[in-house]
Enzyme design. Structure first.
Site, PDB file in Angstrom:
ATOM      1  CG  HIS A  70      -1.690  -1.226   1.451  1.00 30.93           C
ATOM      2  ND1 HIS A  70      -2.080  -1.670   2.700  1.00 30.93           N
ATOM      3  CD2 HIS A  70      -2.178  -2.139   0.566  1.00 30.93           C
ATOM      4  CE1 HIS A  70      -2.768  -2.784   2.582  1.00 30.93           C
ATOM      5  NE2 HIS A  70      -2.833  -3.094   1.298  1.00 30.93           N
ATOM      6  CE1 TYR A 133      -0.100   2.721  10.225  1.00 30.54           C
ATOM      7  CE2 TYR A 133       0.586   0.619  11.170  1.00 30.54           C
ATOM      8  CZ  TYR A 133      -0.375   1.410  10.542  1.00 30.54           C
ATOM      9  OH  TYR A 133      -1.612   0.882  10.249  1.00 30.54           O
TER      10      TYR A 133
END
Length: 469
Positions: A70, A133
């Site tokens: 992605h 993240y």
């Protein structure tokens, strides 16, 4: 096995902007500790100050869990909290490195910065693996995403565990091959004041690429209370503010004063807030009128401002606001000439019509052509020059307005002696309306922008080219 005691260090990859960090992890019998994100230390090593706004965690039960590939329209800082992952990154941005691949393993002692538009994918190598993240934007259904099939033959990623043996979502299995991927374009550039003299030069300089947007007063009201929601500002990397109120004499009237402050201060403050909140680089064009002209030398960027009239005061106030934006360029210029009504065109018309003008001879400076300003702005952006204020005018010996008028007469085949000197006081002695005070010395020092790698052209040479076209 997590490696303890490594020094904080950086490893570049073949994908521009994709950077691996080795992290110091301190452990003993109780477990371990690390600084997962430390802005001051990491930006000192070259990590972009990307301004994270959200922290996400992905937990994976089984070995071989595979996610991706992605590419999102934001930057990510990815690190492992527990376990170990194999990571694969593919550049899905427009440009010469489209399709470039990088792979490596991450454990708690390694992290990676993934820039906007780089596709990322992770395969767990240990059970109970969790990675975290930081991202510098919130998810949006209207944002631009891109995807690549995990089994793409061109990328040819050597997965440690074959894809046919791992858990993959149905959606990831249906992503396109590289040949069918829509690349993610660069962040948008917005130019305001696009119909003005400088705006037209910026159009010519930056062109009509899909990510360049030109706005006029009719298409984007900078004083609108809805400006903050007028665009998805996180999609923009740069705003070049070429919009300004420049009627220096009218600014001395009550209506003009109001309009000048609205355009040069209130609107600028709104753009500064948007740029700061969204990590946008803001380019703002300023003026020699922020100085009183009393200096006996060219003005540097470090000289304190001391404006004389309303226009200069609004420009100085706008500069002070822009200076608070983390990513900003203030372009200070003077005596601007471009595609539109200006002094050079007026003198050319007078010469052709046989009129012998009286022209001010006690104001000194240099002409600045909009093509030079536009090229200088692009240079600063393309080279990622240090942020701050830059003087940008034509180079060469300074001259008075009368000297410039005589040069115009000469270059257009007319007798320069037809131009007569006059003082500023004499020129405006019979003015019917308010007159703004002018700085007598408008010469700006160009050392800083020359040291940044851009040398403006001599104003006399530019004038000759301008008149020939």
């Amino acid at each position: 096995m997590t490696e303890y005691g490594k020094a904080l260090s950086v490893t570049e990859t073949p994908i521009p902007g994709l950077v691996v960090f080795d992290l110091p992890v301190h452990g003993d019998a109780r477990g371990w500790f690390k600084e997962n994100w430390q802005r001051e230390k990491m930006t000192a090593l070259g990590l972009p100050d990307f301004g994270p706004v959200q922290n996400n965690i992905s937990f994976n039960d089984a070995v071989g869990t595979t996610r991706g590939i992605h590419a999102e329209p934001w930057d990510k800082w990815v690190s492992v909290a527990t376990g170990r992952i194999f990571g694969a990154w593919v550049d899905l941005r427009q440009g010469p490195t489209f399709g470039a691949v990088y792979t490596t393993e991450l454990d708690p002692s390694r992290a990676i910065f993934v820039p906007r538009g780089v596709g990322n994918s992770y395969q767990t190598l240990e059970p109970d693996t969790a990675y975290t993240y930081l991202v510098n934007d919130h998810w949006s259904p209207t944002a631009e995403y891109s995807f690549l099939n995990l089994a793409d033959e061109t990328a040819a990623i050597a997965w440690p565990i074959p894809l046919e043996k791992v858990q993959i979502s149905e959606k990831d299995l249906k992503h396109p091959r590289l040949a069918d991927v829509t690349p993610i374009g660069p962040k948008r550039i917005l130019v305001t004041g696009a119909n003005g003299q400088l705006g037209r030069a910026l159009r010519a300089q930056f062109g009509d690429a899909a990510h360049i947007e030109y706005a006029t007063r009719d298409t984007l009201n900078l004083n609108s209370p809805d400006l903050a929601t007028a665009r998805r500002w996180r999609d923009y990397g740069t705003i070049i503010n070429a919009a300004a109120y420049t009627a220096v004499d009218t600014a001395e009237t009550p209506d003009g004063r109001r309009d000048a402050w609205a355009a040069n201060v209130t609107a600028v403050a709104a753009l500064a807030r948007i740029a700061t909140e969204n990590g946008i680089t803001l380019v703002h064009v300023s003026s020699d009128y922020v100085f009183d002209g009393s200096s006996d030398r060219p003005y540097t960027e470090a000289d304190p401002v001391c404006p004389l009239g309303v226009y200069g005061q609004t420009k100085a106030a706008g500069d002070a606001i822009i200076a608070t934006v983390p990513r900003q360029y203030i372009i200070r210029t003077s005596w601007v000439i471009g595609d539109g009504h200006n002094f050079v065109r007026t003198m050319t018309s007078l010469a052709q019509r046989g009129i012998n003008p009286t022209v001010v001879a006690d104001q000194t400076g240099r002409l600045t052509f909009t093509t030079d300003i536009a090229a200088g702005i692009q240079h600063l952006l393309d080279t990622s020059a240090p942020h701050g204020t830059y003087n940008l005018t034509g180079s060469g010996e300074p001259a008075s307005w009368a000297d410039i008028a005589r040069t115009v007469y000469q270059l257009t085949g007319h007798d320069p002696a037809r131009v007569t000197d006059v003082t500023t006081a004499e020129y405006f002695a019979n003015a019917k309306g308010p007159v703004a005070p002018r700085p007598t010395n408008s010469t700006l020092d160009l050392t800083k922008i020359e040291n940044a790698g851009y040398t403006p052209e001599d104003w006399r040479e530019m004038l000759e080219k301008y008149l020939s076209t």
